[in-house]
Design a protein around this motif. Structure first.
Motif, mmCIF file in Angstrom:
data_model
loop_
_atom_site.group_PDB
_atom_site.id
_atom_site.type_symbol
_atom_site.label_atom_id
_atom_site.label_comp_id
_atom_site.label_asym_id
_atom_site.label_seq_id
_atom_site.Cartn_x
_atom_site.Cartn_y
_atom_site.Cartn_z
ATOM 1 N N ASP A 1 37.092 4.611 31.270
ATOM 2 C CA ASP A 1 38.228 4.724 29.841
ATOM 3 C C ASP A 1 38.793 4.242 29.053
ATOM 4 O OD1 ASP A 1 40.937 6.059 30.065
ATOM 5 O OD2 ASP A 1 40.905 6.784 32.799
ATOM 6 N N ALA A 2 39.533 5.000 28.134
ATOM 7 C CA ALA A 2 39.960 3.862 26.917
ATOM 8 C C ALA A 2 41.646 3.776 27.913
ATOM 9 C CB ALA A 2 40.098 4.748 25.895
ATOM 10 N N HIS A 3 42.100 3.810 29.093
ATOM 11 C CA HIS A 3 43.261 3.726 29.284
ATOM 12 C C HIS A 3 43.310 3.180 30.940
ATOM 13 C CE1 HIS A 3 43.795 7.116 27.034
ATOM 14 N NE2 HIS A 3 44.556 6.895 26.226
ATOM 15 N N ASP B 1 36.370 9.057 31.988
ATOM 16 C CA ASP B 1 37.694 10.237 31.347
ATOM 17 C C ASP B 1 37.128 10.352 30.286
ATOM 18 O OD1 ASP B 1 39.507 10.403 29.664
ATOM 19 O OD2 ASP B 1 40.776 9.589 30.925
ATOM 20 N N ASP C 1 37.894 10.474 27.166
ATOM 21 C CA ASP C 1 38.260 9.385 26.335
ATOM 22 C C ASP C 1 37.659 7.975 26.136
ATOM 23 O OD1 ASP C 1 39.726 7.795 27.036
ATOM 24 O OD2 ASP C 1 41.710 9.010 27.410
HETATM 25 MN MN MN Z 1 42.090 7.814 28.929
#
Ligand code: MN
Ligand code: DIR
Ligand code: MN
Ligand code: MN
Length: 304
Positions: free
Chosen positions: A123-125, A226, A228
């Motif tokens: 994930d980026a987050h 995810d 992203d």
């Molecule tokens: Mn994300």
């Protein structure tokens, strides 16, 4: 191993509409046949159902908590049923709030089967917000926190125990966007985060070696992907792009090293948003990477 595709067409936890179209975009990009071509039997059980997205502002720091809980219960039930039948569930999101239902089902299954659990969070987050820390109220920014016991009763402890998982079983990879309050909680909980700086300094190979260390034949490996996670230059079809993600080659290596373990027993593919995509190319990229995750490699490789 038999593979089961489970669609969850919703954007109930997201900050943009459109992730509800994700399951069909993945099917159109050929996900089922691509996994079959790797030698697996694939069953598509269609989509689980849930409430419509009322698109309302946050209440007590959560947007749509009741609807989020309903979608996650539907996902939990479907994922748990497939695990009980000995199959490998692939959740087609839908936004990442659905990781709560999916991973709580995996945790419940592992506890009953006496298996260890390792969760790879690509994930980026960090998705470690709470209702007091969140800048948005969007629950797709909260699933890891909820699974670790930081969340409301409606979406924590879905596995039958709170916390659903031990933070020590999580490895986050590709992280490059963490909100200020969220950052404090990530450190407090002791999450193991391989952020983009770690990837820049160490490379994908050393990162994955660290994230996949200490697995054994008794470990259930869950991958929560995810979309992203990927650099937006190659993967524009997501609601919350963050620049500076893994390249195509880095992402391929990540997936191939996971495949090499032979331990993946469940998978989420989430946050694909066809409303932001270009001719379905992000869905096609996701399918290409999932092909590697299920064992496609250019040549036969020996050893590790
Ligand atoms: Mn994300
Ligand atoms: C942001 C975005 N941290 C939030 N989170 C996203 O709203 O909590 N997670 N996009 O995938
Ligand atoms: Mn996420
Ligand atoms: Mn491939």
């Amino acid at each position: 191993t038999q593979i089961t595709l489970i669609g969850a067409p919703t954007d109930i936890g997201a900050g943009a509409r459109g992730a509800s179209m994700g399951p069909e975009a993945l099917r159109v990009a050929g996900l089922g046949p691509v996994i079959e071509a790797q030698g697996f039997q694939v069953k598509d059980r269609g989509n689980v159902q849930g409430p419509a997205n009322p698109w309302l502002p946050p209440v007590d720091g959560y947007r749509h908590l009741e609807e989020v809980a309903a979608w996650n219960q539907a996902v939990h039930d479907a994922v748990h049923e497939e695990l009980t039948l000995g199959r490998l569930p692939v959740l087609l999101g839908g936004d990442h709030c659905l990781g709560i239902g999916s991973i709580s089902a995996v945790a419940r299954h592992c506890r009953a089967a006496g298996k260890k659990l390792r969760v790879l969070w690509l994930d980026a987050h960090a998705d470690f917000n709470t209702n007091t820390l969140t800048p948005t109220g969007n629950t797709h920014g909260m699933p890891v926190a909820c699974l670790c016991g930081y969340g409301p009763a409606a979406i924590t402890g879905m596995s039958g125990q709170t916390p659903d998982i031990d933070p020590a079983c999580i490895r986050q990879i590709g992280i490059r966007s963490v909100d200020p309050g969220e950052k404090r909680l990530v450190h407090e909980a002791g999450l193991e985060v391989f952020d983009m700086r770690y990837l820049d300094e160490m490379g994908m190979r050393a990162t994955m070696e660290a994230a996949l260390a200490d697995l054994d034949a008794d470990t259930h490996l869950h991958v929560s992907f995810d979309v992203d996670f990927l650099d937006p230059e190659i993967a524009p079809g997501v609601g919350t792009t963050v620049p500076g993600g893994p390249t195509y080659r880095e992402a391929q290596l990540c997936m191939e090293m996971i495949a090499d373990t032979g331990l993946m027993r469940s998978l989420d593919v989430v946050e694909l948003n066809p409303a932001f995509d270009v001719r379905n190319k992000t869905a096609e990229l996701a399918v290409d990477l999932i092909e590697s995750l299920f064992g496609k490699s250019t040549l036969v490789r020996r050893g590790a």
